[in-house]
Design a protein around this motif. Structure first.
Motif, PDB file in Angstrom:
ATOM      1  N   ALA A  78     -19.645  -7.981   2.924  1.00  0.00           N
ATOM      2  CA  ALA A  78     -19.064  -8.250   1.607  1.00  0.00           C
ATOM      3  C   ALA A  78     -18.793  -6.931   0.906  1.00  0.00           C
ATOM      4  O   ALA A  78     -19.647  -6.045   0.877  1.00  0.00           O
ATOM      5  N   GLY A  79     -17.580  -6.782   0.377  1.00  0.00           N
ATOM      6  CA  GLY A  79     -17.190  -5.536  -0.258  1.00  0.00           C
ATOM      7  C   GLY A  79     -16.277  -4.688   0.597  1.00  0.00           C
ATOM      8  O   GLY A  79     -15.752  -3.679   0.112  1.00  0.00           O
ATOM      9  N   PHE A  80     -16.054  -5.076   1.871  1.00  0.00           N
ATOM     10  CA  PHE A  80     -15.155  -4.258   2.694  1.00  0.00           C
ATOM     11  C   PHE A  80     -13.716  -4.377   2.193  1.00  0.00           C
ATOM     12  O   PHE A  80     -12.914  -3.460   2.389  1.00  0.00           O
ATOM     13  N   LEU A  81     -13.394  -5.490   1.529  1.00  0.00           N
ATOM     14  CA  LEU A  81     -12.115  -5.604   0.829  1.00  0.00           C
ATOM     15  C   LEU A  81     -12.311  -5.075  -0.585  1.00  0.00           C
ATOM     16  O   LEU A  81     -13.191  -5.538  -1.305  1.00  0.00           O
ATOM     17  N   ARG A  82     -11.482  -4.128  -0.982  1.00  0.00           N
ATOM     18  CA  ARG A  82     -11.659  -3.505  -2.291  1.00  0.00           C
ATOM     19  C   ARG A  82     -10.421  -3.751  -3.145  1.00  0.00           C
ATOM     20  O   ARG A  82      -9.278  -3.507  -2.706  1.00  0.00           O
ATOM     21  N   VAL A  83     -10.626  -4.242  -4.352  1.00  0.00           N
ATOM     22  CA  VAL A  83      -9.535  -4.397  -5.315  1.00  0.00           C
ATOM     23  C   VAL A  83      -9.465  -3.109  -6.120  1.00  0.00           C
ATOM     24  O   VAL A  83     -10.364  -2.800  -6.899  1.00  0.00           O
ATOM     25  N   LEU A  84      -8.403  -2.344  -5.903  1.00  0.00           N
ATOM     26  CA  LEU A  84      -8.261  -1.055  -6.580  1.00  0.00           C
ATOM     27  C   LEU A  84      -7.682  -1.214  -7.978  1.00  0.00           C
ATOM     28  O   LEU A  84      -7.995  -0.433  -8.878  1.00  0.00           O
ATOM     29  N   ASP A  85      -6.809  -2.196  -8.159  1.00  0.00           N
ATOM     30  CA  ASP A  85      -6.290  -2.532  -9.480  1.00  0.00           C
ATOM     31  C   ASP A  85      -5.703  -3.932  -9.394  1.00  0.00           C
ATOM     32  O   ASP A  85      -5.834  -4.600  -8.361  1.00  0.00           O
ATOM     33  N   ALA A  86      -5.072  -4.401 -10.450  1.00  0.00           N
ATOM     34  CA  ALA A  86      -4.607  -5.790 -10.520  1.00  0.00           C
ATOM     35  C   ALA A  86      -3.523  -6.123  -9.506  1.00  0.00           C
ATOM     36  O   ALA A  86      -3.227  -7.304  -9.283  1.00  0.00           O
ATOM     37  N   ARG A  87      -2.946  -5.105  -8.872  1.00  0.00           N
ATOM     38  CA  ARG A  87      -1.892  -5.353  -7.887  1.00  0.00           C
ATOM     39  C   ARG A  87      -2.186  -4.704  -6.529  1.00  0.00           C
ATOM     40  O   ARG A  87      -1.291  -4.677  -5.674  1.00  0.00           O
ATOM     41  N   THR A  88      -3.393  -4.187  -6.328  1.00  0.00           N
ATOM     42  CA  THR A  88      -3.658  -3.437  -5.101  1.00  0.00           C
ATOM     43  C   THR A  88      -4.998  -3.809  -4.484  1.00  0.00           C
ATOM     44  O   THR A  88      -6.022  -3.799  -5.149  1.00  0.00           O
ATOM     45  N   ILE A  89      -4.952  -4.121  -3.186  1.00  0.00           N
ATOM     46  CA  ILE A  89      -6.144  -4.363  -2.371  1.00  0.00           C
ATOM     47  C   ILE A  89      -6.106  -3.358  -1.226  1.00  0.00           C
ATOM     48  O   ILE A  89      -5.042  -3.066  -0.680  1.00  0.00           O
ATOM     49  N   ALA A  90      -7.249  -2.826  -0.866  1.00  0.00           N
ATOM     50  CA  ALA A  90      -7.285  -1.879   0.244  1.00  0.00           C
ATOM     51  C   ALA A  90      -8.537  -2.102   1.074  1.00  0.00           C
ATOM     52  O   ALA A  90      -9.545  -2.619   0.584  1.00  0.00           O
ATOM     53  N   PHE A  91      -8.462  -1.701   2.347  1.00  0.00           N
ATOM     54  CA  PHE A  91      -9.637  -1.781   3.202  1.00  0.00           C
ATOM     55  C   PHE A  91      -9.514  -0.766   4.326  1.00  0.00           C
ATOM     56  O   PHE A  91      -8.409  -0.374   4.735  1.00  0.00           O
ATOM     57  N   ALA A  92     -10.666  -0.321   4.804  1.00  0.00           N
ATOM     58  CA  ALA A  92     -10.694   0.582   5.950  1.00  0.00           C
ATOM     59  C   ALA A  92     -10.302  -0.195   7.195  1.00  0.00           C
ATOM     60  O   ALA A  92     -10.709  -1.350   7.384  1.00  0.00           O
ATOM     61  N   ASP A  93      -9.502   0.434   8.049  1.00  0.00           N
ATOM     62  CA  ASP A  93      -9.034  -0.209   9.275  1.00  0.00           C
ATOM     63  C   ASP A  93     -10.001   0.139  10.403  1.00  0.00           C
ATOM     64  O   ASP A  93      -9.888   1.179  11.043  1.00  0.00           O
ATOM     65  N   PHE A  94     -10.974  -0.752  10.628  1.00  0.00           N
ATOM     66  CA  PHE A  94     -11.983  -0.506  11.650  1.00  0.00           C
ATOM     67  C   PHE A  94     -11.345  -0.544  13.038  1.00  0.00           C
ATOM     68  O   PHE A  94     -10.474  -1.373  13.318  1.00  0.00           O
TER      69      PHE A  94
END
Length: 221
Positions: A78-94
């Motif tokens: 939980a937390g590997f998906l990160r909401v950076l702002d209201a229009r942006t989601i980011a995650f590390a590409d394992f």
């Protein structure tokens, strides 16, 4: 679909052909009202952001230059998906099987889609947008979950165009093994606490009974 041609946020999914099908099958009036009254979300709300960051699993859909779709599962703590702002989601590409289909598709076609489902709470969120691969070591480090035994060389940044939630109908209720273990551990701890409290009450009753017997003996004198 060209996003510049979108009138309603739901147009990203409700193409003219889809709307014609809705008309033919009798649901167009319902969705026409939805379009004018609320539409799909565009900015991620606090509730949706919290939902996203609580998930341990997501399905990422892409398509190649010919439109051939591909869906890949991504997972992590939980937390590997990160909401950076209201229009942006980011995650590390394992690093996984190293087929790189998603990376190749995004090189040719940035259109992407995220599907998140929480079986325990019977809730799902659909997110349309565009994604790009970022070879930014600092960003990857920022996105890596603390203590997670995985390796990542890149990040994926997803820009949200629209999102929508589905009703819980037909979602089977399932629970994550760690959540079940935590619930059972909590139950067992409550049982131990109740047993300890009961033992203390029994000991106190015995003490009181002994005191009553002593007083009676003293009274008989």
């Amino acid at each position: 679909m060209n996003t510049s041609a979108i009138r309603y946020s739901s147009d990203i999914a409700f193409t003219p052909t889809v709307k014609a099908m809705q008309t033919q099958l009798g649901s167009r009036d319902l969705y026409a009202r939805m379009e004018t009254q609320r539409g799909f979300g565009t900015d991620l709300t606090a509730d949706v952001s919290a939902f996203i960051e609580a998930q341990r699993s997501v399905f990422l859909a892409t398509a190649n230059a010919d439109g051939q779709p591909y869906i890949q599962h991504r997972g992590g703590p939980a937390g590997f998906l990160r909401v950076l702002d209201a229009r942006t989601i980011a995650f590390a590409d394992f690093i996984g099987n190293q087929q790189y289909i998603t990376l190749g598709n995004l090189t040719d076609n940035p259109k992407a889609y995220l599907f998140l489902i929480d079986y325990a709470r019977r809730r799902r969120i659909k997110i349309w947008g565009e994604a790009r691969v970022e070879e930014d070591a600092a960003l990857v480090q920022r996105l890596m979950p603390a203590g997670y035994k995985a390796r990542a060389e890149r990040a994926i940044r997803f820009t949200v165009t629209a999102w929508d939630s589905n009703c819980p109908q037909h979602i089977p209720q399932r629970f994550e093994a760690p959540d079940v273990k935590a619930a059972l551990d909590e139950r067992d701890e409550r049982i131990r606490e109740m047993e300890t409290a009961a033992q203390r009450r029994e000991a106190r009753v015995r003490e009181l009974e002994a005191e009553v017997a002593r007083l009676r003996e003293f009274a008989r004198g």
